[in-house]
Design a protein around this motif. Sequence first.
Motif, PDB file in Angstrom:
ATOM      1  N   ALA A 217      80.149  21.933  10.534  1.00  0.00           N
ATOM      2  CA  ALA A 217      79.480  20.886   9.910  1.00  0.00           C
ATOM      3  C   ALA A 217      80.127  19.484  10.401  1.00  0.00           C
ATOM      4  CB  ALA A 217      79.479  20.785   8.392  1.00  0.00           C
TER       5      ALA A 217
ATOM      6  N   GLU B  52      75.670   7.079   3.578  1.00  0.00           N
ATOM      7  CA  GLU B  52      75.247   7.305   4.802  1.00  0.00           C
ATOM      8  C   GLU B  52      74.119   6.281   5.122  1.00  0.00           C
ATOM      9  OE1 GLU B  52      72.980  11.092   6.531  1.00  0.00           O
ATOM     10  OE2 GLU B  52      72.192  10.364   4.741  1.00  0.00           O
TER      11      GLU B  52
ATOM     12  N   TRP C 283      79.281  16.476   9.255  1.00  0.00           N
ATOM     13  CA  TRP C 283      79.299  15.744   8.011  1.00  0.00           C
ATOM     14  C   TRP C 283      80.264  15.611   7.071  1.00  0.00           C
ATOM     15  CZ3 TRP C 283      79.035  18.874   4.241  1.00  0.00           C
ATOM     16  CH2 TRP C 283      78.437  20.138   4.251  1.00  0.00           C
TER      17      TRP C 283
ATOM     18  N   GLU D  95      71.943  19.530   3.583  1.00  0.00           N
ATOM     19  CA  GLU D  95      71.908  19.283   5.158  1.00  0.00           C
ATOM     20  C   GLU D  95      71.341  20.399   5.878  1.00  0.00           C
ATOM     21  OE1 GLU D  95      72.548  16.799   6.454  1.00  0.00           O
ATOM     22  OE2 GLU D  95      74.085  15.544   5.349  1.00  0.00           O
TER      23      GLU D  95
ATOM     24  N   ILE E  30      75.350  19.816  -1.149  1.00  0.00           N
ATOM     25  CA  ILE E  30      75.359  19.148   0.212  1.00  0.00           C
ATOM     26  C   ILE E  30      75.064  19.903   1.337  1.00  0.00           C
ATOM     27  CG2 ILE E  30      76.907  17.901   1.944  1.00  0.00           C
ATOM     28  CD1 ILE E  30      75.706  15.987  -0.315  1.00  0.00           C
TER      29      ILE E  30
ATOM     30  N   GLN F 292      64.160  12.144  -0.195  1.00  0.00           N
ATOM     31  CA  GLN F 292      64.950  13.520   0.172  1.00  0.00           C
ATOM     32  C   GLN F 292      64.751  14.589  -0.917  1.00  0.00           C
ATOM     33  OE1 GLN F 292      67.047  13.312   3.283  1.00  0.00           O
ATOM     34  NE2 GLN F 292      66.177  11.186   3.538  1.00  0.00           N
TER      35      GLN F 292
ATOM     36  N   ARG G 167      67.674  19.895   5.395  1.00  0.00           N
ATOM     37  CA  ARG G 167      67.269  18.503   6.145  1.00  0.00           C
ATOM     38  C   ARG G 167      67.166  18.923   7.888  1.00  0.00           C
ATOM     39  NH1 ARG G 167      70.028  12.806   5.045  1.00  0.00           N
ATOM     40  NH2 ARG G 167      71.728  13.854   5.466  1.00  0.00           N
ATOM     41  N   SER G 168      68.275  19.541   8.126  1.00  0.00           N
ATOM     42  CA  SER G 168      68.274  19.861   9.731  1.00  0.00           C
ATOM     43  C   SER G 168      67.049  20.624  10.022  1.00  0.00           C
ATOM     44  CB  SER G 168      69.544  20.483   9.915  1.00  0.00           C
ATOM     45  OG  SER G 168      69.584  21.657   9.352  1.00  0.00           O
TER      46      SER G 168
ATOM     47  N   TYR H 137      76.337  10.077  -1.947  1.00  0.00           N
ATOM     48  CA  TYR H 137      76.451  10.721  -0.341  1.00  0.00           C
ATOM     49  C   TYR H 137      75.491  10.034   0.442  1.00  0.00           C
ATOM     50  CZ  TYR H 137      76.202  14.104   3.514  1.00  0.00           C
ATOM     51  OH  TYR H 137      76.343  14.679   4.758  1.00  0.00           O
TER      52      TYR H 137
END
Length: 232
Positions: free
Chosen positions: A154, A98, A156, A219, A215, A32, A222-223, A94
């Motif tokens: 969001a 997950e 998450w 995110e 974060i 990541q 990542r998305s 985090y």
Amino acid sequence: MNPHWTYAVLHAAAFTFPFLLSFDRKVAFYKQWKFLFPAILIVAAFFVVWDIWFTSMNVWGFNADYILGFHLANLPVEEVLFFITIPYCCVFIYACIEAYFPKLTLEKAQNSISISVMATALINGLINYDKAYTLSACVLAALLIAYVVFIRKATWMGRFWISYAVVLIPFFICNGVLTAKPVVIYNDAENMGIRMGTIPVEDLFYNLVMFLGVILLFEIFRSRKKQELHLT
């Protein structure tokens, strides 16, 4: 130990364990990094500017007895590293939640928690509009939560709140050392003067902004990658 190494050693102690466990098979956090480090650096740039500004305004300062003496502008190099090592550790927590507890999301409660924290932060910030640290940390926290929840919508945030609760354990240890020595010296005229032990209560919102900001970008990055893979 030479006291000038205090802040540096604190960094090493906080960072070593999460870094070594980044290669755990289930979490595989190292995979990541391509999303994480850009997010950290963007947020760190904001915090460094904020930190330089508030140090120049005497909102806080640093005890020369506990730092190595190398500076970026008016910031000890250890303070700059703080915005890299601490977010890394927070996002690692985090990622662990997950990976190991994928069903633990607080989906039904996440909006209620977010709105409660946002309202608390905003009220405290506006009531204490004449205190630079309280106003900035609380209002920024409220605005960031509002953006993530109502604009980004969001999904998450429940996992974020669980992670933030866990992060508070090392937070109290790390910030407790920084404020007890003290390595960081706060001007109480610019905060509410309410301490959790030796830690100003505003630090909760300051760290929330840093963690949630990283974060959010993490995110987003990542998305975007997932969307690219889906399109191909």
